[in-house]
Motif scaffolding. Structure first.
Motif, PDB file in Angstrom:
ATOM      1  N   ALA A  96      44.305  54.215  48.063  1.00 12.31           N
ATOM      2  CA  ALA A  96      43.752  54.816  46.849  1.00 12.31           C
ATOM      3  C   ALA A  96      44.450  54.194  45.652  1.00 12.31           C
ATOM      4  N   VAL A  97      43.677  53.825  44.660  1.00 13.90           N
ATOM      5  CA  VAL A  97      44.215  53.302  43.409  1.00 13.90           C
ATOM      6  C   VAL A  97      43.879  54.324  42.335  1.00 13.90           C
ATOM      7  N   LEU A  98      44.907  54.996  41.826  1.00 19.34           N
ATOM      8  CA  LEU A  98      44.732  55.991  40.773  1.00 19.34           C
ATOM      9  C   LEU A  98      44.943  55.292  39.441  1.00 19.34           C
ATOM     10  N   ILE A  99      43.983  55.417  38.550  1.00 13.31           N
ATOM     11  CA  ILE A  99      44.031  54.738  37.257  1.00 13.31           C
ATOM     12  C   ILE A  99      44.543  55.725  36.211  1.00 13.31           C
ATOM     13  N   TYR A 100      45.651  55.377  35.578  1.00 15.84           N
ATOM     14  CA  TYR A 100      46.250  56.224  34.551  1.00 15.84           C
ATOM     15  C   TYR A 100      45.978  55.629  33.175  1.00 15.84           C
ATOM     16  N   GLU A 136      32.543  47.704  29.462  1.00 15.67           N
ATOM     17  CA  GLU A 136      32.242  46.391  30.039  1.00 15.67           C
ATOM     18  C   GLU A 136      33.362  45.826  30.912  1.00 15.67           C
ATOM     19  N   GLU A 137      34.604  45.829  30.426  1.00 16.06           N
ATOM     20  CA  GLU A 137      35.704  45.234  31.189  1.00 16.06           C
ATOM     21  C   GLU A 137      35.943  45.999  32.493  1.00 16.06           C
ATOM     22  N   ASN A 138      35.917  47.323  32.430  1.00 21.29           N
ATOM     23  CA  ASN A 138      36.117  48.123  33.636  1.00 21.29           C
ATOM     24  C   ASN A 138      34.955  47.970  34.611  1.00 21.29           C
ATOM     25  N   ASP A 139      33.739  47.930  34.090  1.00 15.34           N
ATOM     26  CA  ASP A 139      32.581  47.747  34.955  1.00 15.34           C
ATOM     27  C   ASP A 139      32.614  46.377  35.636  1.00 15.34           C
ATOM     28  N   GLN A 140      33.027  45.336  34.895  1.00 14.94           N
ATOM     29  CA  GLN A 140      33.122  44.001  35.488  1.00 14.94           C
ATOM     30  C   GLN A 140      34.177  43.969  36.592  1.00 14.94           C
ATOM     31  N   HIS A 141      35.302  44.650  36.364  1.00 20.01           N
ATOM     32  CA  HIS A 141      36.348  44.731  37.394  1.00 20.01           C
ATOM     33  C   HIS A 141      35.785  45.362  38.668  1.00 20.01           C
ATOM     34  N   ALA A 142      35.026  46.449  38.514  1.00 20.34           N
ATOM     35  CA  ALA A 142      34.418  47.105  39.676  1.00 20.34           C
ATOM     36  C   ALA A 142      33.438  46.172  40.388  1.00 20.34           C
ATOM     37  N   LYS A 143      32.630  45.447  39.624  1.00 18.33           N
ATOM     38  CA  LYS A 143      31.681  44.498  40.218  1.00 18.33           C
ATOM     39  C   LYS A 143      32.422  43.408  40.989  1.00 18.33           C
ATOM     40  N   ASP A 144      33.533  42.930  40.435  1.00 18.72           N
ATOM     41  CA  ASP A 144      34.326  41.902  41.110  1.00 18.72           C
ATOM     42  C   ASP A 144      34.881  42.418  42.433  1.00 18.72           C
ATOM     43  N   LEU A 145      35.375  43.659  42.433  1.00 16.55           N
ATOM     44  CA  LEU A 145      35.909  44.239  43.671  1.00 16.55           C
ATOM     45  C   LEU A 145      34.806  44.445  44.706  1.00 16.55           C
ATOM     46  N   LEU A 146      33.652  44.892  44.261  1.00 15.46           N
ATOM     47  CA  LEU A 146      32.526  45.051  45.180  1.00 15.46           C
ATOM     48  C   LEU A 146      32.123  43.706  45.776  1.00 15.46           C
ATOM     49  N   ALA A 147      32.041  42.697  44.938  1.00 12.44           N
ATOM     50  CA  ALA A 147      31.650  41.361  45.412  1.00 12.44           C
ATOM     51  C   ALA A 147      32.648  40.799  46.420  1.00 12.44           C
ATOM     52  N   VAL A 192      48.418  46.174  46.468  1.00 11.49           N
ATOM     53  CA  VAL A 192      49.086  46.105  45.165  1.00 11.49           C
ATOM     54  C   VAL A 192      48.621  44.863  44.400  1.00 11.49           C
ATOM     55  N   ALA A 193      48.479  43.753  45.080  1.00 12.55           N
ATOM     56  CA  ALA A 193      48.021  42.525  44.415  1.00 12.55           C
ATOM     57  C   ALA A 193      46.614  42.704  43.845  1.00 12.55           C
ATOM     58  N   ILE A 194      45.753  43.371  44.590  1.00 13.01           N
ATOM     59  CA  ILE A 194      44.388  43.615  44.113  1.00 13.01           C
ATOM     60  C   ILE A 194      44.408  44.601  42.948  1.00 13.01           C
ATOM     61  N   ALA A 195      45.161  45.679  43.083  1.00 13.45           N
ATOM     62  CA  ALA A 195      45.219  46.719  42.051  1.00 13.45           C
ATOM     63  C   ALA A 195      45.810  46.196  40.746  1.00 13.45           C
ATOM     64  N   ARG A 196      46.679  45.206  40.840  1.00 14.98           N
ATOM     65  CA  ARG A 196      47.296  44.629  39.642  1.00 14.98           C
ATOM     66  C   ARG A 196      46.249  44.017  38.701  1.00 14.98           C
ATOM     67  N   LEU A 197      45.056  43.722  39.211  1.00 14.79           N
ATOM     68  CA  LEU A 197      43.982  43.136  38.407  1.00 14.79           C
ATOM     69  C   LEU A 197      43.240  44.172  37.569  1.00 14.79           C
ATOM     70  N   ASN A 198      43.528  45.452  37.766  1.00 14.10           N
ATOM     71  CA  ASN A 198      42.832  46.504  37.031  1.00 14.10           C
ATOM     72  C   ASN A 198      43.117  46.392  35.535  1.00 14.10           C
ATOM     73  N   PRO A 199      42.093  46.524  34.691  1.00 13.43           N
ATOM     74  CA  PRO A 199      42.297  46.421  33.241  1.00 13.43           C
ATOM     75  C   PRO A 199      43.332  47.403  32.686  1.00 13.43           C
ATOM     76  N   THR A 244      50.004  51.492  27.465  1.00 10.70           N
ATOM     77  CA  THR A 244      50.487  52.745  28.048  1.00 10.70           C
ATOM     78  C   THR A 244      49.871  53.102  29.390  1.00 10.70           C
ATOM     79  N   GLY A 245      48.863  52.379  29.828  1.00 13.90           N
ATOM     80  CA  GLY A 245      48.190  52.707  31.081  1.00 13.90           C
ATOM     81  C   GLY A 245      48.768  51.957  32.261  1.00 13.90           C
ATOM     82  N   GLY A 246      48.209  52.209  33.416  1.00 11.91           N
ATOM     83  CA  GLY A 246      48.624  51.533  34.636  1.00 11.91           C
ATOM     84  C   GLY A 246      47.917  52.139  35.824  1.00 11.91           C
ATOM     85  N   VAL A 247      48.293  51.705  36.998  1.00  5.71           N
ATOM     86  CA  VAL A 247      47.698  52.231  38.220  1.00  5.71           C
ATOM     87  C   VAL A 247      48.794  52.595  39.218  1.00  5.71           C
TER      88      VAL A 247
END
Length: 118
Positions: free
Chosen positions: A5-9, A25-36, A87-94, A100-103
């Motif tokens: 689970a990747v919790l987005i803060y 847009e940036e978050n949606d593109q990240h999701a599309k990349d992970l799906l692909a 962790v390597a994949i989650a590090r790509l999250n916007p 101040t954010g992170g995962v």
């Protein structure tokens, strides 16, 4: 394959009911990349914390369960061979690139119960 689970803060969720497409847009593109890539099995963006209802043994209150500067704005589940890969994949999250954010990445213990398989 193990799931994580990747919790987005974030300071606040971008996914307000009236959010503009370019704000997402940036978050949606990240999701599309992970799906692909085949690594994401599900994802949910949460609405802003003002819409939360907190339930405790003796009360039901409007607002988030925990008062904090950052909170869970969304989450997704990754399929990865191990925690290091997750962790390597989650590090790509916007959210990781914000000031101040992170995962947070946590191994999934069990679950996966849905209406289709109860």
């Amino acid at each position: 394959m193990p799931q994580f689970a990747v919790l987005i803060y974030a300071d606040e969720s971008l996914h307000a009911v009236d959010a503009a497409k370019d704000e997402l847009e940036e978050n949606d593109q990240h999701a599309k990349d992970l799906l692909a890539s085949g690594t994401m099995s599900l994802a949910y963006a949460l609405t802003p914390r003002a819409s939360a209802v907190s339930i405790r043994r003796d009360s039901t209150d409007a607002g988030p369960f925990v008062q904090a500067d950052q909170f869970v704005a969304g989450f997704y589940v990754l399929d990865a061979p191990d925690l290091t890969a997750a962790v390597a994949i989650a590090r790509l999250n916007p959210a990781v690139r914000t000031r101040t954010g992170g995962v947070e990445v946590r191994p999934v213990h069990s679950g996966g119960i849905t209406a289709d398989n109860k």
